[in-house]
Design a protein around this motif. Sequence first.
Motif, PDB file in Angstrom:
ATOM      1  N   HIS A  26      17.524  -2.936  12.144  1.00  0.00           N
ATOM      2  CA  HIS A  26      18.434  -2.342  13.109  1.00  0.00           C
ATOM      3  C   HIS A  26      17.647  -1.352  13.961  1.00  0.00           C
ATOM      4  CE1 HIS A  26      21.781   0.154  14.671  1.00  0.00           C
ATOM      5  NE2 HIS A  26      22.500  -0.944  14.498  1.00  0.00           N
ATOM      6  N   ARG A  27      18.053  -1.236  15.221  1.00  0.00           N
ATOM      7  CA  ARG A  27      17.313  -0.396  16.158  1.00  0.00           C
ATOM      8  C   ARG A  27      17.349   1.076  15.785  1.00  0.00           C
ATOM      9  NH1 ARG A  27      21.750  -2.486  18.019  1.00  0.00           N
ATOM     10  NH2 ARG A  27      23.493  -1.202  18.733  1.00  0.00           N
ATOM     11  N   ASN A  28      18.297   1.502  14.958  1.00  0.00           N
ATOM     12  CA  ASN A  28      18.387   2.911  14.567  1.00  0.00           C
ATOM     13  C   ASN A  28      17.955   3.146  13.125  1.00  0.00           C
ATOM     14  OD1 ASN A  28      21.178   2.865  16.630  1.00  0.00           O
ATOM     15  ND2 ASN A  28      19.414   4.134  17.077  1.00  0.00           N
ATOM     16  N   LEU A  29      17.195   2.223  12.582  1.00  0.00           N
ATOM     17  CA  LEU A  29      16.558   2.416  11.282  1.00  0.00           C
ATOM     18  C   LEU A  29      15.055   2.407  11.493  1.00  0.00           C
ATOM     19  CD1 LEU A  29      18.669  -0.018   9.069  1.00  0.00           C
ATOM     20  CD2 LEU A  29      18.963   2.432   9.330  1.00  0.00           C
ATOM     21  N   VAL A  30      14.337   3.245  10.763  1.00  0.00           N
ATOM     22  CA  VAL A  30      12.892   3.285  10.896  1.00  0.00           C
ATOM     23  C   VAL A  30      12.312   1.923  10.541  1.00  0.00           C
ATOM     24  CG1 VAL A  30      10.781   4.319  10.016  1.00  0.00           C
ATOM     25  CG2 VAL A  30      12.763   5.748  10.435  1.00  0.00           C
ATOM     26  N   LYS A  31      11.437   1.431  11.405  1.00  0.00           N
ATOM     27  CA  LYS A  31      10.872   0.094  11.220  1.00  0.00           C
ATOM     28  C   LYS A  31       9.639   0.163  10.325  1.00  0.00           C
ATOM     29  CE  LYS A  31      10.559  -2.572  14.771  1.00  0.00           C
ATOM     30  NZ  LYS A  31      10.098  -3.116  16.076  1.00  0.00           N
ATOM     31  N   ILE A  32       9.668  -0.601   9.237  1.00  0.00           N
ATOM     32  CA  ILE A  32       8.487  -0.700   8.381  1.00  0.00           C
ATOM     33  C   ILE A  32       7.572  -1.770   8.949  1.00  0.00           C
ATOM     34  CG2 ILE A  32       9.580  -2.349   6.801  1.00  0.00           C
ATOM     35  CD1 ILE A  32       7.938  -0.993   4.550  1.00  0.00           C
ATOM     36  N   ILE A  33       6.270  -1.464   9.011  1.00  0.00           N
ATOM     37  CA  ILE A  33       5.301  -2.387   9.578  1.00  0.00           C
ATOM     38  C   ILE A  33       4.624  -3.200   8.484  1.00  0.00           C
ATOM     39  CG2 ILE A  33       3.164  -2.531  10.896  1.00  0.00           C
ATOM     40  CD1 ILE A  33       4.035   0.000  12.350  1.00  0.00           C
ATOM     41  N   THR A  34       4.169  -2.551   7.440  1.00  0.00           N
ATOM     42  CA  THR A  34       3.553  -3.261   6.323  1.00  0.00           C
ATOM     43  C   THR A  34       3.472  -2.298   5.140  1.00  0.00           C
ATOM     44  OG1 THR A  34       1.650  -4.613   5.640  1.00  0.00           O
ATOM     45  CG2 THR A  34       1.188  -2.669   6.966  1.00  0.00           C
ATOM     46  N   SER A  35       2.820  -2.730   4.082  1.00  0.00           N
ATOM     47  CA  SER A  35       2.706  -1.899   2.889  1.00  0.00           C
ATOM     48  C   SER A  35       1.322  -2.058   2.281  1.00  0.00           C
ATOM     49  CB  SER A  35       3.776  -2.299   1.860  1.00  0.00           C
ATOM     50  OG  SER A  35       3.553  -3.625   1.420  1.00  0.00           O
ATOM     51  N   CYS A  36       1.029  -1.221   1.334  1.00  0.00           N
ATOM     52  CA  CYS A  36      -0.234  -1.308   0.608  1.00  0.00           C
ATOM     53  C   CYS A  36       0.046  -1.061  -0.867  1.00  0.00           C
ATOM     54  CB  CYS A  36      -1.232  -0.276   1.140  1.00  0.00           C
ATOM     55  SG  CYS A  36      -2.777  -0.219   0.178  1.00  0.00           S
ATOM     56  N   SER A  37      -0.326  -2.013  -1.709  1.00  0.00           N
ATOM     57  CA  SER A  37      -0.216  -1.855  -3.149  1.00  0.00           C
ATOM     58  C   SER A  37      -1.575  -2.223  -3.723  1.00  0.00           C
ATOM     59  CB  SER A  37       0.894  -2.756  -3.703  1.00  0.00           C
ATOM     60  OG  SER A  37       1.044  -2.557  -5.091  1.00  0.00           O
ATOM     61  N   SER A  38      -2.366  -1.218  -4.037  1.00  0.00           N
ATOM     62  CA  SER A  38      -3.759  -1.456  -4.365  1.00  0.00           C
ATOM     63  C   SER A  38      -4.223  -0.410  -5.375  1.00  0.00           C
ATOM     64  CB  SER A  38      -4.585  -1.400  -3.072  1.00  0.00           C
ATOM     65  OG  SER A  38      -5.941  -1.651  -3.338  1.00  0.00           O
ATOM     66  N   ILE A  39      -5.523  -0.230  -5.464  1.00  0.00           N
ATOM     67  CA  ILE A  39      -6.116   0.830  -6.276  1.00  0.00           C
ATOM     68  C   ILE A  39      -7.071   1.614  -5.388  1.00  0.00           C
ATOM     69  CG2 ILE A  39      -5.885  -0.346  -8.478  1.00  0.00           C
ATOM     70  CD1 ILE A  39      -8.810  -1.174  -8.252  1.00  0.00           C
ATOM     71  N   ASP A  40      -7.219   2.916  -5.686  1.00  0.00           N
ATOM     72  CA  ASP A  40      -8.146   3.715  -4.897  1.00  0.00           C
ATOM     73  C   ASP A  40      -9.560   3.541  -5.432  1.00  0.00           C
ATOM     74  OD1 ASP A  40      -8.373   5.294  -7.174  1.00  0.00           O
ATOM     75  OD2 ASP A  40      -7.002   6.838  -6.428  1.00  0.00           O
ATOM     76  N   PHE A  41     -10.494   4.268  -4.831  1.00  0.00           N
ATOM     77  CA  PHE A  41     -11.900   4.095  -5.202  1.00  0.00           C
ATOM     78  C   PHE A  41     -12.225   4.665  -6.579  1.00  0.00           C
ATOM     79  CE2 PHE A  41     -13.000   4.115  -0.414  1.00  0.00           C
ATOM     80  CZ  PHE A  41     -12.628   2.778  -0.336  1.00  0.00           C
ATOM     81  N   GLN A  42     -11.249   5.375  -7.198  1.00  0.00           N
ATOM     82  CA  GLN A  42     -11.432   5.840  -8.577  1.00  0.00           C
ATOM     83  C   GLN A  42     -10.735   4.937  -9.584  1.00  0.00           C
ATOM     84  OE1 GLN A  42     -10.575   8.214  -6.035  1.00  0.00           O
ATOM     85  NE2 GLN A  42     -12.800   8.416  -5.896  1.00  0.00           N
ATOM     86  N   GLY A  43     -10.150   3.831  -9.099  1.00  0.00           N
ATOM     87  CA  GLY A  43      -9.485   2.883  -9.983  1.00  0.00           C
ATOM     88  C   GLY A  43      -8.036   3.218 -10.278  1.00  0.00           C
ATOM     89  N   ASN A  44      -7.461   4.211  -9.614  1.00  0.00           N
ATOM     90  CA  ASN A  44      -6.063   4.580  -9.827  1.00  0.00           C
ATOM     91  C   ASN A  44      -5.148   3.741  -8.948  1.00  0.00           C
ATOM     92  OD1 ASN A  44      -6.857   6.804 -11.550  1.00  0.00           O
ATOM     93  ND2 ASN A  44      -7.414   7.916  -9.684  1.00  0.00           N
ATOM     94  N   ASP A  45      -3.923   3.517  -9.445  1.00  0.00           N
ATOM     95  CA  ASP A  45      -2.935   2.800  -8.643  1.00  0.00           C
ATOM     96  C   ASP A  45      -2.666   3.550  -7.349  1.00  0.00           C
ATOM     97  OD1 ASP A  45      -2.664   0.742 -10.410  1.00  0.00           O
ATOM     98  OD2 ASP A  45      -0.909   1.569 -11.424  1.00  0.00           O
ATOM     99  N   PHE A  46      -2.501   2.794  -6.284  1.00  0.00           N
ATOM    100  CA  PHE A  46      -2.229   3.391  -4.976  1.00  0.00           C
ATOM    101  C   PHE A  46      -1.175   2.558  -4.259  1.00  0.00           C
ATOM    102  CE2 PHE A  46      -2.851   3.640  -0.403  1.00  0.00           C
ATOM    103  CZ  PHE A  46      -2.874   5.012  -0.203  1.00  0.00           C
TER     104      PHE A  46
END
Length: 985
Positions: A754-774
Motif C-alpha cells: 500500500h502506498r501509505n505503508l513503508v516499502k520493504i526492498i529486501t532483507s539479509c539473513s546471514s552471519i557477520d565476520f565473527q560468525g554471529n547470526d545477523f
Amino acid sequence: MFMANLSLFFHAIVLLSWPATLAIASLAGNNTDHLALLAIKSSITHDPQGVLNTWNTSIHFCQWQGVTCGRRHPRVTILNLGSRGIVGSLSPQIGNLSFLRVIRLGNNTFNGVIPPQVGGLFRLQKLILYNNSFEGEIPASLSNCTRLNILGLGGNQLVGKLPQQLGSLLNLVILSINDNSFSGGTSFMGNLTSLEVLAAHNNHLGGNIPDVFGQLHSLKDFVFAGNRLHGTIPPSLYNLTSLRTVDLYENQISGGLSKDIGLQLPNLEELQIWRNKLTGSIPSSISNCSNLVHLDLAENGFTGKVDINFRHIPNLRFLVLYQNSLGSSEPDEMNFIDSMINCSNLELFLAFKNQLRGVLPSSLANLSSQLTLLDLGANFIYGSLPSGIGNLVKLETISMQYNQLTGIIPSELGNLGNLTQLYLNNNKFTGNFPDSISSLSLLLELDLSVNRLEGQMPQNLGNCKSLVKLYLPVNNLTGPIPRELFQLSSLIYLDLSQNHLVGPLPQDIGNLKSLTVLNLSKNDLVGEIPDAITSCTSLEYVYLEANSFAGPIAPAFRALRGIRDLDLSSNNFSGKIPIFLEQLNLSSLNLSFNNLDGKVPTGGIFKNASMIAINGNGRLCGGIPELGLPRCDLVARSKKGSRVILVVVPLFSFLVLAMALSLLFCWQRRKRQTQPPEASAGQPFSRVSYGSILKATDEFSEQNLIGTGTFSAVYKGILEAGGAMVAIKVLKLGNQGALKSFMAECEALKNIRHRNLVKIITSCSSIDFQGNDFKALIYEFMPNGNLDTWLHPSQEQEIETEEAAPRRLSLHQRVTIALDVAHAIHYLHQECEIPIIHCDLKPSNILLDNDMVAHIGDFGLAKFLPLKPHESSSIGIRGTVGYAAPEYGLGSKMTKEGDIYSFGILLLEMMTGKRPTDEVFKEGLNLYDCVKMALPDRVMEIVEPTVKEEMEAASVNRRSGEDEVRRWKRLEEGIMSLARIGKLH
C-alpha cells in the motif's frame, strides 16, 4: 684383401642409397601432414571466407592458405587460421603435425575440447586459441610443450582447475587464460619466472594472492581482475619493479596500499583496483609514477585527503575515484584539482559519491581540453559552478548533482557543443532557467530537478532536437509549458512536476510518440486532457495528479495499451469511471479526490482494491466489496439519505479532525504526488550480504544511525553504485524477543502492499565476520524522518538557520498525514487478504517521505486475524504505554479497535502537541480526559499554538461562491471517507 674390398663395396652401396633414404622419409612425413590437414578441414563446418577452398590436391599443401612449411623440408611449421570466422572443432589429428612451432586459431568459433594430442607437439612455441568457444579443461599434456613461450587461451568456455603441471613451462613469456571459468589456486605460476604478461581476469580463481608471485621479476602486466581473490596484497608484489599494469579490480582484496607504492613500482602505467575492500588513505607516493595513464581506485573504502601531486603525472588520461569516503574537511581539500592542470591528456575525472567538501577552484576551467567526462556528484561541494567550465569544449558529460552548489547556472555552458548529458539536480541553483542550454543541439539528458530555478521555460529549448530525457521537477518555474517542447519527438521521459506551471496541456503533446513517462503533477494546469494524447502510444507512466484538470476522463486513454501507472488524483475530473480502464494492463490507478460519480467497474485492475485509489469521490457506488461503497440501487432510491457517525474511539479525535478538515479544504486543496518509476529506491535489490550492509553503513557508524529501539537499530546507507539511499533495520538479536519481532515483520510485510505503508526492498539473513547470526531489513528511505521528531523537535532542531524555516508542521500537513495513516489502517484492517492488527501505532512509527507523505512502519508486533490461541491475551501491555488500548493491560485479546484507539490518541497528540506520557498528566489525568474536559467551550485552549494561529487565520480568509460550495462538499466527502476508514459508522 677380399674382406677389405667387400667392406668398401658395402660402404659405397650405403653412400649411394642415402639420398633415397632421405626421400622416402620425407615422402612419409609429407603424407602424414597432408592427411592431418585434411582431417582438420573435415572438422570445420563453416568457412565464410573460403580459406579452405585452396586445401585440395591441385597444389601442394605447403601452398594452402594459412599453412607455412619449413625451408629445408616440406613439413608444416605454422598453422595460421586466425580471425577467419571459422566454425567447427579442432581435430585430434593436429597432434600429427609434429614439426609445428606456431598454432594461431584465435578469433573464430572453434568449439569442443582442446585435443590432448596437442601436448605431443614438442616443437610448439606459440599456442594461440583465444576468443573461441573451446570447452572442458586444459589438457595437462600441454606441460610437455616445454618450448612454449606464448599460451593464449583467453575468451573461451574452459572450466575446472588449472593443471599444476603447467608450472613446468619455464619458457612462458605470455600466459593468457582470461574470460573463462577456471577455479582453484594459482601458486604454481610462481615457477614461471620468464613471464612478462599474466592475464587471468574474469575467472573464478580464489584464495589469497600467492606470495610466490614475488619471484616473477620479469613481470610487466599483472591482470587478475574479476576473480574471487581476498586477503591483502602481499608485500612481495611490490618488489616487481618492472610492473607496468596492475589490474585487480572486482575482487575482495582488503587492507591498504603500500605507502611507498610509487617508489616501489615507478614504472606503473595502469593501476586498476576498483570494487574491492581496500581502506586507508591513497598513498601520496603515487605522484612518483610519472608514466601513469590510468588510475582507478573506485568503490573501495579509501578515506582522507587526495594528496597526490598530479603535476608529476603528465600522461594521466583516466582518474577514477568515485564511491569511496575521500574527504578531510580541511580548507584546502579541493586543491588537488589545481595540480591536475598539468595533465594535458586527461579524458575522464570521476570522483562522485565521496565526502569531498569545499568550493570548486577556478582551476577547474584549466583542466585538459581533452576532458570528456566530469563527475563530482554526491559530495558536499558548495559555492558556485565556475563559469570557466565553458572552456572544456570536448566535455560530453557533466555531473554535479547532489551537492550544495548555489548561484546561477553559468551561461558559458552553452559553449559545450559536444555535451550530451548535464546533471545539476539536487543543488541550490537560483535564477531563471538558463537560456544558453538551448544551444546544446547534441544534448540527450538534462536534469535540473530539485533546485530553485524560476521564471518561464524558454521557447528555444525546442532547439535541443536530440533530447531524450528532461527532468525539471521541484523548482519554481512558472508560465505555460512552451509548445516548442512538444516538438522534441525524441523525448521518452518528461518530468515537470512540482512547479507552478499554468494553462492547458497543448494538443501538440501528440508529437511525443516515443514518450514513456509523463509527470506533470503538482502544478496549476487546467482544462481537459487533449485527445491528441492518443498518439503517445509508448506511454507507460502518466502522473497528472494535483492540478486543476477538468471534464471527463479522456477517452483517448483507451488507446494507450501499454500504460501501467495512471494517477489523475486531486483534480476536477467529473462523470463516470470509464469501463475501458478495465481493459488496460494497469498496475496502479489513482482517481481519488475528483468529482467522479456512478458505478465503479469490477473488472481488470478494479478487482484488486490495493491497486486502485478512488476515495474522495463521494458519489461513487458499487465496485468490489472491499471498497466499502454503497450499493448503486440504494443510492438511486435515496438521494438524500441520512448519515450517522458514531464516535467509538476518543470523541475529540474525530471532532478536531473534522474541524481541521473544514479549515483545510477552505484554505487549500489537497495535493499528493506519486514518485516517477525511475526513482532508484523503488527498484528491487537482490538479497544483500552482511558485507554489503557493513560497507553501506560505514561499519555501522554513528553518523549513519537514524534511530534505535529495543529490538533494532536503524541506519541509512547506499547499497549499490548509483543507487538511492535506503534505511537498514539491524536486529539486536541479543535482546529477548528480537528474533520474534523480525519474523513477525517479515511475515506481515510479505503480505501487504500500500502506498501509505513503508516499502520493504529486501532483507539479509546471514552471519557477520565473527560468525554471529545477523539479520536486517532494508526499507525505502524516508528523508523527513518520523512524525515524532516533527511534533516534538529537539533543541537542535529548534535552532533556525538563515536558509531554513522552523521545523513545524502546518495544519495542512497534519491533516494530510492523518488521512494517510487512516488509509493505511483501513487497508490493514479491511483490504488485506488476511486482516492485520499493527499493535503499535505511535508517532515514531509514522515515517515521512520527501513529499511529507506518511507511511506506517515497524510491524514487529503485528498480528494476523483471526488470532492464534496463544495470542488471545497478552502478558503485560502489547504496544507502547500511552498509545496501547487500556484493555490490553488487563489481558484482553488484540482487536482492530485497539489500533483505532491508538489512532485516536495519535490524532489528539497531533492537534494538541502533547504526548500521552507528558509529565503534565499526573494523578490519574490523561490526554483523553484533558481533551474531554475542554469540550466544547475551551477546545481552542488546548490546541497546539501554531495550529491555533493557522485556524484563526484561515477562518478570516474563507472563500465564497461556487468554489466555496465545492470545497465544503469535498470536505463532507473527506469526513465520510474517514468515517468508513475508521469503522466509525
